[in-house]
Motif scaffolding. Sequence first.
Motif, PDB file in Angstrom:
ATOM      1  N   ASP A   1     -19.275   0.756  13.341  1.00  0.00           N
ATOM      2  CA  ASP A   1     -19.946   1.684  14.258  1.00  0.00           C
ATOM      3  C   ASP A   1     -20.021   1.158  15.686  1.00  0.00           C
ATOM      4  N   ILE A   2     -19.295   0.107  16.006  1.00  0.00           N
ATOM      5  CA  ILE A   2     -19.446  -0.522  17.318  1.00  0.00           C
ATOM      6  C   ILE A   2     -19.077   0.477  18.423  1.00  0.00           C
ATOM      7  N   VAL A   3     -19.801   0.402  19.549  1.00  0.00           N
ATOM      8  CA  VAL A   3     -19.562   1.295  20.686  1.00  0.00           C
ATOM      9  C   VAL A   3     -18.322   0.799  21.435  1.00  0.00           C
ATOM     10  N   ILE A   4     -17.366   1.698  21.645  1.00  0.00           N
ATOM     11  CA  ILE A   4     -16.143   1.349  22.371  1.00  0.00           C
ATOM     12  C   ILE A   4     -16.319   1.645  23.853  1.00  0.00           C
ATOM     13  N   GLN A   5     -16.042   0.618  24.640  1.00  0.00           N
ATOM     14  CA  GLN A   5     -16.145   0.738  26.108  1.00  0.00           C
ATOM     15  C   GLN A   5     -14.774   0.364  26.692  1.00  0.00           C
ATOM     16  N   ASN A   6     -14.000   1.366  27.081  1.00  0.00           N
ATOM     17  CA  ASN A   6     -12.677   1.095  27.642  1.00  0.00           C
ATOM     18  C   ASN A   6     -12.759   0.674  29.104  1.00  0.00           C
TER      19      ASN A   6
END
Length: 278
Positions: free
Chosen positions: A82-87
């Motif tokens: 569930d980790i938040v993806i930050q591009n």
Amino acid sequence: MSYQHYLDQRKLILTVATTGGVHGKDANPNLPEQPDEIARQVRECEKLGAAIVHVHGRDERGENDPERLQAVNDAIREECDDIVIQNTTGGQSPYENRVAGIRTDPPPEMASLDMGPFNRGQHIITEHTRHNIESLAREMKEKGVKPELEVFNNGHLNETYRLIEKDILDPPYYINVILGPGTFTIPTPENLLNMVNNLPEESHFNVLATGPHQLPLTTMGAILGGHVRVGMEDNLYYDRGEPAQSNAQLVERSVEIIERMGRDLATPDEARDILGIE
């Protein structure tokens, strides 16, 4: 945020930056470059307590490549819970490459937004015009992508206030205070404190410090009630002259320190609540 928030044991968001667009395996062979390799290291960091992953794409040779962001995003979603993806939307040039970070399918929940240009190497000045920054910020707002405002120096903090006054950003503002060489903020405790004291109202701050400054200044950020980012994008060494074995090794050390100081780590869902990510 403040020292009182530390005393109140507010939850701390830990971000891991596994691989940037600068260093390669020649600098540290343990640096992940390919999508599956990156995703496996992200999974290890997620299990240790990282709530957000800052993402870069690289081609088959390990060179910076925003077109690989989609493949890295897909691999992380496949490997992680569930980790938040930050591009990233920084580093790459021209603008058409930078905007790739918010045009993946689906768009990321977060993306970095450099608040101005900075020098890198002997001949590179990143192309971050006000027009480009505002265009990225407006598209993020339209897509519901939470910007992580990358503030490399005091001038970039002025630019943050400018976007707030123009009503382009929505609170809470998530400001990444960056300390290091070149045109970054000079990495000292005094300068970190000064930056924190000048943040806008309704801000959360994160501390990013490069190389040997990563451990002491992120620890100070935790004491000041902020959040922290660690990982091999910013620091290739575990100790002086000792290359890091993995991103997880750096995350594990920070988690131990943070928990011994009495702060609990935010889960990905708690990070979403703190930052107003819907």
